[in-house]
Design an enzyme around this catalytic site. Structure first.
Site, PDB file in Angstrom:
ATOM      1  CD  GLU A 135      -3.221  -0.728   2.059  1.00  0.00           C
ATOM      2  OE1 GLU A 135      -4.335  -1.236   1.833  1.00  0.00           O
ATOM      3  OE2 GLU A 135      -2.970  -0.080   3.102  1.00  0.00           O
ATOM      4  CG  HIS A 169      11.143 -28.397   3.075  1.00  0.00           C
ATOM      5  ND1 HIS A 169      11.855 -29.555   2.876  1.00  0.00           N
ATOM      6  CD2 HIS A 169      11.672 -27.819   4.197  1.00  0.00           C
ATOM      7  CE1 HIS A 169      12.766 -29.685   3.832  1.00  0.00           C
ATOM      8  NE2 HIS A 169      12.674 -28.642   4.647  1.00  0.00           N
ATOM      9  CE  LYS A 220     -11.934   0.733   0.938  1.00  0.00           C
ATOM     10  NZ  LYS A 220     -11.448   1.552   2.080  1.00  0.00           N
TER      11      LYS A 220
END
Length: 486
Positions: free
Chosen positions: A331, A360, A474
């Site tokens: 951000e 791994h 948004k």
């Protein structure tokens, strides 16, 4: 040249595998001397005034940046003696009275709080007896996703525990405190799950529900939806402060409310952040860990194409630190334009990894994939508990070879092997060393990372404190939600 920066506390930044021949060079750093000095002046100005050049709120209004004030507990500051005492008293009010706390939040209101919980409490906190928790309640998180199954199962668990208590403690009520964290009170993820839980739990016999709201402190006409609700319902409140973005809010009441719920040492955590801030006031790059970290990572990305940062702590309970860092870096620095509105598409991509787990899983890509990464390790020097591997099966030679080692020795040998293998193939990496896992050293690490993005924003000429890309979705989301109600 010594390529480790060791602070008085023992906190260490080992950049041996990030600076030198075949890596970022001292010449690269020297070439940026003027910009580094300017970046330092800008950060010092931010500290002194809260002013960041060109920074505006999401509403397009001038907005101060105040996160660097948070480590200092002083009258008139966002963290004052009164506010810290209020947090501590809240924590004490829960002890031996409240059975469970549910924290509802998303973004920094979840990620930072989860860091504090994981480091202080660990995976098995909720399985411990009340006595083992020193009277503090169990703690659960919700609201970090709109997940119907998990939300329902958490509610069912609390109802079941209430029934068990009623049977074993002569009908005593099961007390739950819901902490709802939202600056506006309209955060979809947080408020939707909170309302489902609040409604279900309030209707359950034998279960008492209390609510605490963490929201914008403004009152009157400027009061947020959540602040108005808290006033109407008589809920106690804590502050989501102005001038502190969610990704920095771990040092404010937003994060510290979780610390209070579990008995974490709030003052030690802020003292670690404060000590780091004081160290980073120097303009000498080789003595300022936040600035040095920012410069080396900036050059690695811009000059050498290493624009992915794998944040890889060696320790399970530090994984949430990496998850918090993903938000901080993404951000703060993922920006379309610079301050002059030139399209630059700047940013380094953060990746979560954990050692030894991801040796791994991801290390194959780190070692043989594109040379576009810096791997940032976090090492713990001294562990509070450090069992010795016993020689349980002496006839098994391979297992006998690792016996008599402490688990921490095996862990650190794995990290060292990973780091050496990477750098031998020209793959950049560095290590932060925490002397131990304490509130103080956690405060040092997190604050250094927060300050680093402020420095890098200046180097890249982008606003590290806005997030216009988040606002884009948004604006689309609201109409979509309304359309589904028709």
């Amino acid at each position: 040249m010594n390529k480790t920066l060791v602070l008085a506390s023992g906190f260490t930044f080992d950049y041996e595998n990030l600076l030198g021949d075949g890596k970022v060079t001292t010449g690269d750093v020297a070439a940026l001397a003027g910009r580094i000095a300017a970046a330092h002046r800008a950060v010092e100005h931010m500290r002194a005034t809260g002013e960041v050049r060109g920074h505006l709120s999401k509403d397009g209004e001038p907005e101060k940046v105040l996160f660097s004030q948070l480590p200092y507990i002083e009258e008139g500051h966002l963290n004052s003696p009164v506010s810290i005492r209020k947090l501590q008293e809240f924590g004490q009010s829960l002890r031996n009275r409240v059975d469970a706390v549910v924290s509802f939040g998303i973004g920094g209101s979840f990620l930072g709080n989860k860091v504090l919980f994981d480091v202080h409490s660990g995976d098995f906190w909720n399985y411990k007896s009340r006595e083992a928790r020193d009277g503090y309640p169990k703690l659960f998180f919700s609201g970090q996703n709109i997940d119907a199954r998990r939300t329902t199962e958490l509610i069912d668990l609390l109802i079941k525990e209430a029934g068990v208590k009623a049977r074993h403690e002569q009908g005593k009520p099961y007390r739950v405190t819901l902490i709802v964290i939202s600056k506006s009170g309209s955060t979809l993820d947080t408020m939707s799950t909170f309302m489902v839980a609040y409604d279900k739990l309030k209707k359950q016999p034998g279960l008492e529900v209390e609510v605490v709201a963490v929201t914008d402190p403004a009152t009157g006409e400027k009061a947020t939806l959540l602040k108005k609700l808290a006033t109407e319902q008589g809920w106690p409140t804590f502050r989501v402060p102005d001038g502190v973005g969610g990704r920095f809010s771990i040092f404010s009441e937003v994060g510290l409310v979780t610390a209070a719920c579990i008995g974490m040492d709030i003052e030690a955590f802020l003292a670690g952040a404060r000590a780091m801030d004081e160290v980073c006031r120097t303009g000498d790059i080789w003595q300022n860990p936040a600035m040095l970290n920012a410069v080396l990572k900036y050059v690695a990305a811009e000059t050498y194409g290493r624009d992915i940062e794998v944040f890889m702590p060696y320790g399970d309970y530090l994984k949430s630190v990496a998850e918090w860092y993903v938000q901080l870096l993404a951000e703060s620095l993922g920006k379309r334009t610079d301050r002059e509105e030139n399209v630059v598409f700047y940013g380094r991509t953060p990746i979560v990894a954990v050692g030894t787990t991801d040796m791994h899983a991801q290390t194959q890509q780190h070692q043989d994939g594109k040379k576009d990464k810096v791997v940032q390790f976090v090492k713990v020097q001294d562990w509070e508990n450090d069992p010795v591997i016993p020689n349980v099966f002496p006839s098994a030679a391979k297992l006998a070879e690792i016996s008599s080692l402490h688990l921490s020795q095996a862990l650190d040998a794995a990290r060292e092997a990973n780091a050496e293998a990477l750098i031998h193939d020209g793959r950049f990496n560095a290590t932060f060393v925490l002397p131990s896992v304490t509130a103080y050293h956690l405060g040092e690490l997190l604050y250094m990372l927060a300050l680093s993005v402020a420095y890098e924003g200046e180097l890249a000429n982008v606003d590290a404190f806005d997030q216009p890309g988040v606002e884009a979705y948004k604006r689309i989301l609201g109409p979509k939600l309304k359309a589904r109600k028709k």
